[in-house]
Design an enzyme around this catalytic site. Structure first.
Site, PDB file in Angstrom:
ATOM      1  N   SER A 398       0.825  -1.206   0.000  1.00 24.94           N
ATOM      2  CA  SER A 398       0.000   0.000   0.000  1.00 24.94           C
ATOM      3  C   SER A 398       0.860   1.257   0.000  1.00 24.94           C
ATOM      4  O   SER A 398       1.962   1.272   0.540  1.00 24.94           O
ATOM      5  CB  SER A 398      -0.938   0.004   1.205  1.00 24.94           C
ATOM      6  N   HIS A 605       4.344 -11.819   3.462  1.00 24.62           N
ATOM      7  CA  HIS A 605       4.728 -10.701   4.329  1.00 24.62           C
ATOM      8  C   HIS A 605       4.132 -10.919   5.713  1.00 24.62           C
ATOM      9  O   HIS A 605       2.973 -11.267   5.861  1.00 24.62           O
ATOM     10  CB  HIS A 605       4.227  -9.384   3.741  1.00 24.62           C
ATOM     11  N   GLU A 629       9.290  -7.321   9.334  1.00 25.27           N
ATOM     12  CA  GLU A 629       9.669  -6.106  10.028  1.00 25.27           C
ATOM     13  C   GLU A 629      10.986  -6.373  10.756  1.00 25.27           C
ATOM     14  O   GLU A 629      11.122  -7.371  11.444  1.00 25.27           O
ATOM     15  CB  GLU A 629       8.535  -5.802  11.013  1.00 25.27           C
ATOM     16  N   HIS A 658       5.396   2.827  11.489  1.00 27.71           N
ATOM     17  CA  HIS A 658       4.524   3.412  12.508  1.00 27.71           C
ATOM     18  C   HIS A 658       5.035   4.761  12.976  1.00 27.71           C
ATOM     19  O   HIS A 658       4.347   5.487  13.680  1.00 27.71           O
ATOM     20  CB  HIS A 658       4.400   2.477  13.718  1.00 27.71           C
TER      21      HIS A 658
HETATM   22  N1  GLN Z   1      -0.118  -5.339   1.783  1.00 28.47           N
HETATM   23  C1  GLN Z   1      -0.572  -4.710   2.997  1.00 28.47           C
HETATM   24  C2  GLN Z   1      -0.171  -3.254   2.955  1.00 28.47           C
HETATM   25  O1  GLN Z   1       0.795  -2.926   2.317  1.00 28.47           O
HETATM   26  C3  GLN Z   1       0.018  -5.387   4.205  1.00 28.47           C
HETATM   27  C4  GLN Z   1      -0.517  -4.847   5.491  1.00 28.47           C
HETATM   28  C5  GLN Z   1      -0.120  -5.618   6.741  1.00 28.47           C
HETATM   29  O2  GLN Z   1       0.824  -6.330   6.792  1.00 28.47           O
HETATM   30  N2  GLN Z   1      -0.840  -5.434   7.803  1.00 28.47           N
HETATM   31  O3  GLN Z   1      -0.814  -2.417   3.558  1.00 28.47           O
HETATM   32 ZN    ZN Z   2       2.747  -5.616   7.589  1.00 27.93          ZN
END
Ligand code: GLN
Ligand code: ZN
Length: 719
Positions: A398, A605, A629, A658
């Site tokens: 995103s 992910h 992360e 964040h």
């Molecule tokens: N593909 C989602 C994004 O980029 C992944 C969001 C997530 O890991 N919570 O927002």
């Molecule tokens: Zn994420």
């Protein structure tokens, strides 16, 4: 029979909680106004309780997080005013947010580093203040054991010192009340003998005789010890597992305490079968004469009410949200007195059933969960096709969901603009983001996810067998809410879900565009899930839809596909002994979904969770690349991957999304260099920790620029 309810949502029917607090943040209201409005909202909550149940706690309301309130109450933080309070919640010096047990509710993690146990003092008697809101309520507190267990910075060998010092403060806080509500959900985790002893000694010191002790989310493995504690009542969850009931059937319950039996569901939305619940209670009452009926876990995992929801009639009549749970408590109690209400039925009929889907799941064979070609060979083939240089750069999917985008979506929903207009607006955004990514020099591009409000709701809207609500908000953290979809039937995919936007994005560039899908486990974890079929089947149904989607994407020329599973760790059961069963279906559902062409590079992910302990399970997913992360641990997390012999590619998160801070090239390089100690450089990718939807462009532009620079600098250094 008495009824007791707790944890009723604080969000308000129209998300007033969010508005009240955010208005204050935006400077549109004063501290006094905020307090006044929150008090009003709390009164509403309390009056809802009062309408239906005999007893309930007061003081559950918080201005952000009850863990933080507890920390302030016992002297860990000194907040002079609301400004000080909110600086601990958000912004540069905020405490870390983490998931509360195995839920998607987050709390702020109190930090004990530098705080000596002798410093505990009563700074604030929140329960006393709260009692003014309702004289008959029972003051609410998070228990001392749970509070410390969920905090960080307490050296293991000194845990006892902290606990016993804290107990003295708790004693001071609660001694003047007739009754207090104390939540100890940490009692249902896997607890060591040493901790059991601590609990025993601590509560013996807290012999105020007025404690109603609540446990939930699972059963307690040391009920014999709880029986000995000088508490007035024990709250047990009789829904999440059979453990508590089995123990009581075998050993009985103690005669000098009340048993608060959690029998209506706090975590899922299906109506209680009143007859079943009544019979179950009758059975339990054989072991305890002092029985109170309650919800199985806090009600804030549910939206407020089904009133006003425009769902299909046959679905609506199956549902109960928080307010309806209160009504159910009343019903169960009156049923026990012989008063049946025929109208309130938990019916599961064939609504949403799809035989074809069931057959597909039934016919799955072991081969459906195995890739034909093992990773090393796949990697070679993919390398030939994709030919990246060292440290390929990408993002998680995103890009900023700006005000403009949210407004346009609202216009579209309201019918102010046509579907064509909305779609062409989205396409414009895709064009912009592709151009931006090309200009930045990123290697693998994404389409930006502008068409998605939420990664779960978006797919839920496109799939059959899943409903979405209009107003079914629940809090994820702070003032942030989301609307979990409701999986009520067999799941199928009437048509492709993501192909249009992604192939459009791919048509604009020669660089590969990575398609982003949400995986089965996350779909399940962040939805309410039907209970009439095994969860494994639900997972496979979703996986089959994703598999078809991936086929469509492959046919349209997409070569990289990412299946997001941020809830993979969170969804794991609280007790380790239940892990095998969970990971078996969780892993298989991912493998089923991702059994694609060997030439298609499959990414996954995961973010913001403790991976250290589940690397073996992650490996089993058999993807090609995982992005995680890594910023908070400064790359150290990769150590665990090495220890467990991980041999795939890893995308390192080098930017904590964040935080509004833009990380420097040097900071990012440091993380990568650290990771290079553990993982061969050929296997490293570089990316942000997570998606960028909550960030603004003014941070995204320089941060991505720095990310690409960091990759280039390292390539140069190594050549
Ligand atoms: N593909 C989602 C994004 O980029 C992944 C969001 C997530 O890991 N919570 O927002
Ligand atoms: Zn994420």
């Amino acid at each position: 029979m008495q009824t007791y309810a707790y944890g009723f949502p604080r969000l308000g029917k129209n998300r007033e909680y969010k508005k009240i607090i955010e208005n204050y943040w935006k400077g549109r209201s004063s501290e006094d106004e905020l307090q006044m409005n929150i008090n009003w909202l709390d009164k509403e909550r309390l009056s809802t309780y009062k309408e239906y149940v005999d007893k309930f706690p007061v003081g559950e309301m918080t201005l952000y997080c009850n863990m933080l309130d507890t920390a302030i109450m016992v002297g860990l933080y000194d907040c002079k005013d609301l400004h000080g309070y909110y600086s601990l919640c958000r912004g540069k010096n905020a405490l870390k947010l983490t998931k509360w047990f195995n839920t998607n509710y987050h709390y702020l993690v109190p930090e004990f580093a530098g705080f000596s146990p002798s410093n505990f003092t009563m700074r604030w008697n929140k329960p006393k203040e709260a009692l003014q809101a309702h004289k008959k309520g029972i003051p609410y507190l998070i228990g001392p054991f749970t509070f410390l267990k969920l905090s960080k910075g307490i050296p293991e060998r000194r845990f006892g010192d902290y606990l016993f010092n804290l107990i003295d403060v708790y004693k001071e806080i609660i001694r003047d009340f007739d009754e207090v509500h104390i939540d100890e959900p940490a009692f249902v985790t896997d607890i060591s003998e040493k901790d059991i002893k601590f609990i025993k000694d601590a509560y013996k010191r807290l012999d105020t005789g007025n404690i109603c002790l609540f446990t939930y989310y699972d059963s307690v493995d040391f009920l014999n010890v709880l029986y000995e504690l000088p508490v007035k009542a024990i709250g047990l969850d009789f829904l999440s597992s059979e453990g508590n009931l089995k123990y009581i059937e075998k050993h009985g319950f103690v005669s000098d305490k009340y048993l608060i039996a959690g029998i209506v569901d706090g975590r899922n939305v299906w109506k209680t079968d009143i007859e079943w619940a009544t019979n179950r209670l009758k059975h339990i009452s054989k072991f305890s004469r002092n029985l109170v009926v309650s919800n199985s876990s806090p009600l804030y995992h549910l939206p407020i009410t089904i009133e006003g929801e425009k769902l299909h009639r046959r679905l609506l009549k199956r549902l109960a949200f928080a307010k309806e749970r209160l009504y159910e408590l009343k019903l169960v109690a009156s049923c026990l007195e012989g008063d049946y209400n025929e109208d309130y039925n938990a019916v599961v009929d064939d609504f949403g059933m799809n035989k074809k889907v069931r057959v597909c799941v039934k016919n799955l064979s072991p081969r459906d969960f195995e890739k034909e070609i093992p990773y090393p060979e796949r990697a070679t083939r993919q390398k030939k096709l994709l030919s990246f240089s060292l440290f390929p750069t990408t993002t998680i999917g995103s890009f900023p969901q700006t005000k403009e985008i949210r407004e346009k979506r609202k216009d579209f929903k309201r019918g102010d603009i046509s579907k064509e207009e909305y779609n062409s607006f989205i396409r414009e955004k895709i064009c912009d983001v592709i151009r931006f990514q090309e200009d930045s020099g990123l290697d693998v591009l994404v389409h930006g996810e502008f068409e998605r409000t939420d990664m779960v709701e978006f797919f839920a809207l496109k799939l059959r067998g899943i409903a979405t609500t209009k107003n079914g908000w629940i809090i994820s953290y702070g003032t942030r809410g989301y609307r979990p979809p409701i999986i009520y039937g067999d799941i199928s995919r009437p048509k492709s879900m993501s192909v249009d936007e992604i192939t459009f994005a791919q048509s604009l560039t020669k660089k590969p565009v990575k398609a982003i899908l949400t995986g089965p486990i996350t779909m399940i974890a962040w939805s309410f899930v039907r209970e009439d079929v095994p969860i494994r089947e639900v997972a496979y149904q979703i996986a089959l839809c994703l598999k078809d989607e991936i086929k469509d994407l492959e046919r349209s020329g997409i070569r990289i596909i990412q299946i997001d599973e941020p809830a993979f760790r969170e969804r794991a059961p609280i007790k380790r002994r239940n892990w095998n069963e969970y990971f078996d279906w969780a892993i298989k559902s991912f493998r089923l979904a991702s059994k694609s062409n060997p030439e298609t590079q499959i990414h996954t992910h995961m973010c913001y969770s403790e991976f250290g302990e589940i690397i073996d399970e992650i490996k089993e997913l058999d993807f090609d690349v995982i992005s995680i992360e890594a910023t908070r641990s400064k790359g150290d997390i990769i150590r665990y991957f090495k220890e467990r012999g991980f041999n795939r590619q890893i995308g390192l998160g080098v930017w904590d999304v964040h935080s509004p801070d833009v990380p420097t090239v040097e900071e990012m390089k440091k993380i990568i260099k650290k990771a290079m100690k553990f993982i061969p450089k050929e296997n490293l990718w570089i990316n942000p920790d997570c998606g960028l939807k909550t960030r603004g462009w003014k941070e995204v532009v320089p941060a991505i620029e720095n990310m690409v620079k960091a990759a280039k600098a390292l390539r140069d250094e190594l050549h």
